[in-house]
Structure formats: structure tokens, C-alpha cells
Design a protein around this motif. Sequence first.
Motif, PDB file in Angstrom:
ATOM      1  N   ILE A  88       7.161 -46.654  90.695  1.00  0.00           N
ATOM      2  CA  ILE A  88       6.820 -45.841  91.864  1.00  0.00           C
ATOM      3  C   ILE A  88       6.667 -46.788  93.045  1.00  0.00           C
ATOM      4  CG2 ILE A  88       5.076 -44.370  92.927  1.00  0.00           C
ATOM      5  CD1 ILE A  88       4.485 -43.238  90.160  1.00  0.00           C
ATOM      6  N   ASP A  89       7.497 -46.638  94.050  1.00  0.00           N
ATOM      7  CA  ASP A  89       7.487 -47.548  95.197  1.00  0.00           C
ATOM      8  C   ASP A  89       6.541 -47.099  96.304  1.00  0.00           C
ATOM      9  OD1 ASP A  89       9.414 -49.197  94.016  1.00  0.00           O
ATOM     10  OD2 ASP A  89      11.061 -48.001  94.830  1.00  0.00           O
ATOM     11  N   TYR A  90       6.326 -45.781  96.428  1.00  0.00           N
ATOM     12  CA  TYR A  90       5.549 -45.262  97.556  1.00  0.00           C
ATOM     13  C   TYR A  90       4.545 -44.221  97.085  1.00  0.00           C
ATOM     14  CZ  TYR A  90       9.266 -47.353 100.372  1.00  0.00           C
ATOM     15  OH  TYR A  90      10.162 -48.229 100.927  1.00  0.00           O
ATOM     16  N   LEU A  91       3.429 -44.155  97.816  1.00  0.00           N
ATOM     17  CA  LEU A  91       2.431 -43.124  97.592  1.00  0.00           C
ATOM     18  C   LEU A  91       2.052 -42.551  98.963  1.00  0.00           C
ATOM     19  CD1 LEU A  91      -0.626 -43.267  95.214  1.00  0.00           C
ATOM     20  CD2 LEU A  91      -0.836 -42.318  97.503  1.00  0.00           C
ATOM     21  N   ALA A  92       2.373 -41.280  99.190  1.00  0.00           N
ATOM     22  CA  ALA A  92       2.095 -40.629 100.467  1.00  0.00           C
ATOM     23  C   ALA A  92       0.730 -39.961 100.422  1.00  0.00           C
ATOM     24  CB  ALA A  92       3.184 -39.602 100.780  1.00  0.00           C
ATOM     25  N   MET A  93       0.000 -40.031 101.535  1.00  0.00           N
ATOM     26  CA  MET A  93      -1.337 -39.452 101.535  1.00  0.00           C
ATOM     27  C   MET A  93      -1.803 -39.110 102.936  1.00  0.00           C
ATOM     28  SD  MET A  93      -4.034 -42.645 101.319  1.00  0.00           S
ATOM     29  CE  MET A  93      -3.609 -43.236  99.701  1.00  0.00           C
ATOM     30  N   ASN A  94      -2.785 -38.203 102.984  1.00  0.00           N
ATOM     31  CA  ASN A  94      -3.649 -38.029 104.143  1.00  0.00           C
ATOM     32  C   ASN A  94      -5.039 -38.427 103.666  1.00  0.00           C
ATOM     33  OD1 ASN A  94      -5.555 -35.769 105.753  1.00  0.00           O
ATOM     34  ND2 ASN A  94      -4.070 -36.885 106.974  1.00  0.00           N
ATOM     35  N   CYS A  95      -5.556 -39.545 104.157  1.00  0.00           N
ATOM     36  CA  CYS A  95      -6.735 -40.195 103.578  1.00  0.00           C
ATOM     37  C   CYS A  95      -7.934 -39.251 103.502  1.00  0.00           C
ATOM     38  CB  CYS A  95      -7.087 -41.440 104.380  1.00  0.00           C
ATOM     39  SG  CYS A  95      -7.372 -41.129 106.139  1.00  0.00           S
ATOM     40  N   ALA A  96      -8.736 -39.429 102.436  1.00  0.00           N
ATOM     41  CA  ALA A  96      -9.890 -38.553 102.242  1.00  0.00           C
ATOM     42  C   ALA A  96     -10.855 -39.175 101.245  1.00  0.00           C
ATOM     43  CB  ALA A  96      -9.434 -37.182 101.758  1.00  0.00           C
ATOM     44  N   SER A  97     -12.099 -38.701 101.275  1.00  0.00           N
ATOM     45  CA  SER A  97     -13.171 -39.324 100.502  1.00  0.00           C
ATOM     46  C   SER A  97     -13.044 -39.129  99.003  1.00  0.00           C
ATOM     47  CB  SER A  97     -14.519 -38.772 100.972  1.00  0.00           C
ATOM     48  OG  SER A  97     -14.558 -37.364 100.826  1.00  0.00           O
ATOM     49  N   SER A  98     -12.416 -38.068  98.545  1.00  0.00           N
ATOM     50  CA  SER A  98     -12.373 -37.797  97.109  1.00  0.00           C
ATOM     51  C   SER A  98     -11.483 -38.766  96.348  1.00  0.00           C
ATOM     52  CB  SER A  98     -11.921 -36.354  96.840  1.00  0.00           C
ATOM     53  OG  SER A  98     -10.580 -36.176  97.236  1.00  0.00           O
ATOM     54  N   PHE A  99     -10.650 -39.523  97.047  1.00  0.00           N
ATOM     55  CA  PHE A  99      -9.872 -40.562  96.361  1.00  0.00           C
ATOM     56  C   PHE A  99     -10.027 -41.916  97.051  1.00  0.00           C
ATOM     57  CE2 PHE A  99      -6.893 -38.225  99.129  1.00  0.00           C
ATOM     58  CZ  PHE A  99      -6.345 -39.241  99.906  1.00  0.00           C
ATOM     59  N   ARG A 100     -11.204 -42.125  97.671  1.00  0.00           N
ATOM     60  CA  ARG A 100     -11.447 -43.389  98.354  1.00  0.00           C
ATOM     61  C   ARG A 100     -11.430 -44.567  97.376  1.00  0.00           C
ATOM     62  NH1 ARG A 100     -17.824 -41.889  99.578  1.00  0.00           N
ATOM     63  NH2 ARG A 100     -18.589 -42.293  97.457  1.00  0.00           N
ATOM     64  N   GLY A 101     -11.827 -44.314  96.118  1.00  0.00           N
ATOM     65  CA  GLY A 101     -11.811 -45.379  95.126  1.00  0.00           C
ATOM     66  C   GLY A 101     -10.411 -45.862  94.838  1.00  0.00           C
ATOM     67  N   LEU A 102      -9.499 -44.927  94.630  1.00  0.00           N
ATOM     68  CA  LEU A 102      -8.104 -45.300  94.378  1.00  0.00           C
ATOM     69  C   LEU A 102      -7.474 -45.891  95.631  1.00  0.00           C
ATOM     70  CD1 LEU A 102      -5.644 -45.383  92.550  1.00  0.00           C
ATOM     71  CD2 LEU A 102      -5.166 -42.998  93.149  1.00  0.00           C
ATOM     72  N   HIS A 103      -7.786 -45.325  96.787  1.00  0.00           N
ATOM     73  CA  HIS A 103      -7.245 -45.825  98.056  1.00  0.00           C
ATOM     74  C   HIS A 103      -7.637 -47.294  98.263  1.00  0.00           C
ATOM     75  CE1 HIS A 103      -6.635 -44.835 102.634  1.00  0.00           C
ATOM     76  NE2 HIS A 103      -6.049 -45.963 102.279  1.00  0.00           N
ATOM     77  N   GLU A 104      -8.911 -47.592  98.094  1.00  0.00           N
ATOM     78  CA  GLU A 104      -9.368 -48.972  98.291  1.00  0.00           C
ATOM     79  C   GLU A 104      -8.723 -49.920  97.284  1.00  0.00           C
ATOM     80  OE1 GLU A 104     -11.539 -52.587  97.707  1.00  0.00           O
ATOM     81  OE2 GLU A 104     -11.467 -50.961  96.228  1.00  0.00           O
ATOM     82  N   ALA A 105      -8.577 -49.456  96.047  1.00  0.00           N
ATOM     83  CA  ALA A 105      -7.948 -50.294  95.028  1.00  0.00           C
ATOM     84  C   ALA A 105      -6.481 -50.560  95.355  1.00  0.00           C
ATOM     85  CB  ALA A 105      -8.074 -49.621  93.661  1.00  0.00           C
ATOM     86  N   LEU A 106      -5.813 -49.564  95.895  1.00  0.00           N
ATOM     87  CA  LEU A 106      -4.411 -49.739  96.266  1.00  0.00           C
ATOM     88  C   LEU A 106      -4.247 -50.837  97.315  1.00  0.00           C
ATOM     89  CD1 LEU A 106      -3.066 -46.073  96.442  1.00  0.00           C
ATOM     90  CD2 LEU A 106      -1.921 -47.950  95.262  1.00  0.00           C
ATOM     91  N   VAL A 107      -5.057 -50.791  98.361  1.00  0.00           N
ATOM     92  CA  VAL A 107      -4.839 -51.718  99.477  1.00  0.00           C
ATOM     93  C   VAL A 107      -5.366 -53.115  99.183  1.00  0.00           C
ATOM     94  CG1 VAL A 107      -4.781 -49.875 101.186  1.00  0.00           C
ATOM     95  CG2 VAL A 107      -6.961 -50.969 100.660  1.00  0.00           C
TER      96      VAL A 107
END
Length: 647
Positions: A88-107
Amino acid sequence: MSQRSPSRDASRRNFLKGATLAGAAALTTPAAANTPPPDLPADRPKAPVPGPRLAAAETTLPPVDPDPVKQSSSGGDFMVDVLKTLDIDYLAMNCASSFRGLHEALVNHGGNKPEILTCAHEEIAVHMAQGYAKIEGKPMAMICHGVVGLQHATMAMYNAWCDRVPMLVMGGNIIEANKRGPGAEWVHSAIDPAAIVRDFVKWDDQPTSLQHFAESAVRAYKVAVTPPMAPVMLSLDAELQENPIGDPAALRIPRLATVIPPQGNDAALAQLAKMLVDAETPVIICDRMARTPAGMTRLVELAETLQCAVIDNFGRMNFPSRHPLNQSFRRSIISQADVILALEVNELWGSLNDFSDRIVRSSAPKYKKTAKIVTLGSRDLYMKSNYQDFGRYQEVDLTIAGDAEASLPALTEQVKRLIDEGKKSTFEARGKKLAGAKLATIAQAKSDATIGWDASPITTARLCAELYGQIKDEDWSLVGTSIRLSWPHKLWNIDKSYQWNGGSGGAGVGYTLPASLGAALANKRHGRLTVAIGGDGDFMFVPSTLWTAAHHRIPLLYIVHNNRAYHQEYMYLQAMAARHGRGITNTDIGTTIKDPNVDYATVARGFGVYGEGPISDPRDLGPALKRAIAVVKTGQPALVDVVMDQR
């Protein structure tokens, strides 16, 4: 969008204020319609320096965590490691608190791999994944916020379901009631978040442990890419994403082994081969048949072996547009067929019957009663009951379950074994007649395209002819057109798998712009010139897609088919008024996009995209397209607003 959390609201307000300032700056220097585009610098101009209060708000650190213990890892880290194994090369999102854990881990843990695509709406994120998969041949991921983000995503997910496109959809959630904060975290959570989309995803799960996530993510990818392909969904608990990994040594990531698409039964294919060889006038109808570049090559070989007519429903790039056997615009040939082979046709009844909804709804078959009808495809391997995307039941004589693209080599070999010299001579004569009819069809289309050539509003035929004249020597890819805009298939030489990728699937408005951007992202690494033509009504649903195009520097030429109406509905309303004898004077109420007219080029510039128009004089069209194409070749998106005829 619904409220998400107090801290997120403050952040969004700051972002929107900055975006407003940047947009205002862009609007003060619009590109002149009749001058060459300015050189586009590698680094865009910086936004105005914020005042003291705004600067303080932007630089203030988040509240100090009262717990001084720092985590060395999180569940989100492991989730990212799993995603990295899934191609999987890309993950599209509109940022939000319910997946902040995964978001932070990604970056941070993942180094922004898969790469995050920032979208202003979940529908945009899903449609980007839909367009991307149809060009690149593999899924993209997207993640949405709780139940409200998923509700935004549902229309696009339904389009992707109907279009049989694979994608991995994830959604944040907080499962345990005692872990939810008061307010937004309650109204944004659910016991079963995927319930709202379960009728139009192929599989879903809500993992309750990290090992569960690893196995479900691999399974989800496998299910999504197995024909018939479709979206899948995983609901991810916020605690699972954010908390430390209890026992890292106990976790393992399963290997992914994708399913080899099933081939049709050999005996059934042999029976079909005999039917095709013995037929006087066989006709092949195809829709979403070519799922890889090999699909078109295999269909061409079968058709040329039989020298039979092919009708393409354009669900994918199935058959070269100018091939002598392509009879897509001579559908009357169905009435002559004695054997009809349907390859991955979603709604066969609609292809084989005429239907009228005027006064009294009625229908009549296009085919002879004696015609033998055969289906070959994966449609019968998976179906759901609630949404009616499968169409009306059509009686057939032989149904072969199996992936059509995978089955074509065996079918073609069976056909070749049955052809003797006498058959070959008969087939060649049949092919010559079809080739002559094809030349006549092309000549007629070229003649029809000249009607109203100098008219204003500009005709759709002229737009398509002018556009093709400027891109035909490029490595181009057409990834979207407005409703029933068939001129490219009539006039252009479309002979590569990526030069057309089909329509929306579910006919949901708001598809064309974001899906075209996703396709352009896939084309970007191949250096292709991506173009799309979308209706103004469709554009109005998701205009902020343009910001994503500018932000991620995705080259796309987007032409707005501006007829200042939801024109299909406008015509339907006229038909209803005429039916009731009430006249059509009032049919622009609720169906038109005027008073005021929208200036889409100005909208584009406000989002940081090069914009020209509105173009209403046909003499200005060619130069405007040339300038916009020049911008796209620099690696930037461009939009041309063309005031056009209705269809």
C-alpha cells in the motif's frame, strides 16, 4: 462536518484562517485568460506573516501529560508495520482524533509510509482510492473518523462497490464505554461502526487485539483483491492504536498470498467455444472485463480469431476504440446475433433490452428469441441482497462462473482448435464486413462532430476534438468524463489499458473530480499526461479536491463541462412537465446552477490550482487548453472552465 473535539476545533480554525489568507492572496493576481501561464516556482509563495495572537496560538505546545512515563512504542507502530507489508503506497485521510494514534505512528514511526494524502472530505479520500486502483491495479488505503467520518465516506464507498474496485477502508472508534470522553467521543463511537456500510463492502472486522489486527488486515487485503473485487473495512479501537505494546515478541505479521483468479470450467469453455465457432453472427459484450493490461490483449486475440463483433460498455478499457471489430456504436447488431457472449457484464438485461420510462414504462428485447446467451464472469461468485446494483434478471443459456480475463486464454485455444480452413475463410469475410461498418461509423462520428462547430455555448464534440488534437502525441490517460459524454470513444484512438478507466459504478454525484485525481496520482510515476472532463454539478459536490491536488502537486488537466445545470435532471423535469401538459417554463427551478453563475477558474485559483475560464468563445478554447497543458507538464494541476452545450 460534525464537531470532533475542542482541541481539534482550535486547530482547524487556525488552519482555515491561514487558508483564507492564502486564498485571498491568490485571488488578487488571477492568471489572465489570454496570456501564457506564469512560471511556476518550485516553492510556492509563503502565506502572510501571522499577527502576535495567531503566532502564539500556532506555536503553543500541547498541554503537558501529567504522567511523566514515556512510551517507547504504541499499537499504532505495529499497525504501520503491518500496512507496510501489504503493498500500500498511499493512505488518504481527513485528520481526526479517533485515529490520532495511527496517524502519529505513520508520520514518526513509519516515516510517512504509506504516504498520507490530506483530503478535505472523506468522500474525496475514498474516490481518490477508487481512481487510483483502476489505474495502478492495486488498492489504496483510507481512514475516517468514527461514525461521522464514515457517514461522509459512504457514497464513495458505494460507488466503489458498484464499480468492483478494491480498497482498504479503516475507521477510528472507541469500543469501551468507560474509555470514551464526554461529548464528541460518545456521539462519534458505535458498537458496530461498519453496520452502515456492510451491505456494500465485501468484508469487515473490528480487531480487539494487535495480533487480531495483523491477521485481519492481511485477510482484508486478500479479500479486496480477489475477484470480484470490492472495498473492505476495518474498525480500529483508539486504545489499541495508542497504548503501549504489551508483549512485542508475541506478535507476528502473517504472510500475504493473494488468490490466483479462478478460471472457468474447462468443459463449459469447450461448450462455449463450439457455440462461438458454429455461430453465423456471434457478438461479444464486455464491461468490467479487463482488470489488468493483459485483459485487452486477450480479448483482441479472441475477437480476431473469430472475426466477430465486440460491444464495449466502457466499464474498463476492454477493447481498442478504433479496432475494426469494435462495434460499440452499432448496437443494432445485437438483433442479428445468434450467439451473445457477455464478459463481466454487470447489468446484462440493460444491454440486451430497450427500456422506455415515458408515460407507461415498457421494455422490449433487442435480441432474437433464438439467440443463445452465455455469461462468463465472476458476478455470480459474490452477491448481496439489499442494494440492487445487480440489475434485472436476464435469462441465459449458459452461465460460466470464473474470472473472464483469466479464462480467455483457455477459451481462445479451444476456439482455435475448432477452426478449419472453411471456417477461417468465412470468418475473414465476416471481419471485412465489420471493418467496413466500423469505418462508416467513424466517418459519421467525424461528420456529426462538426455540427455547431462555431456555436456558443461550445459543443461537447468540439471540446473533445480540440483536446485530442493537443494530447494525441503525448502519453495520455483519460480518467473521467461527464455523464454520457461518448465523443472520446467515438473520435479518439484509445488503445492502451490506462487510457480509459471506466465510470463511477454507482452513478453517485461527486465521483469524477476526486477519482480523476486518484488516477492522476497513479499516472504520475509513469509520467503520463492525465486529463478528465467533469460536469459542473459533479464538481460542486467536492471542489476542495483541488486543494489536495495543489498540496500534493498531482498533475491533472481538469476540464469543467459547464452547462450551468444538473442537466440530466433538467431533461427529466421537462419530460414530466410535457407529460402532464404543463409546459417547460418553470423547469429550471431546482435544476440549474445559475444566478449567480459559478466561476470555476476563480475557485481553482483560490485553492492554489491554475485556472482559466469561463471559456465561451470557441476561438479561445484551443489556446486555453494549450496553456493549461503546459502547466500540467510542469507537474502541477490545472483547470479549464468551458461553457458548453448540454450534452
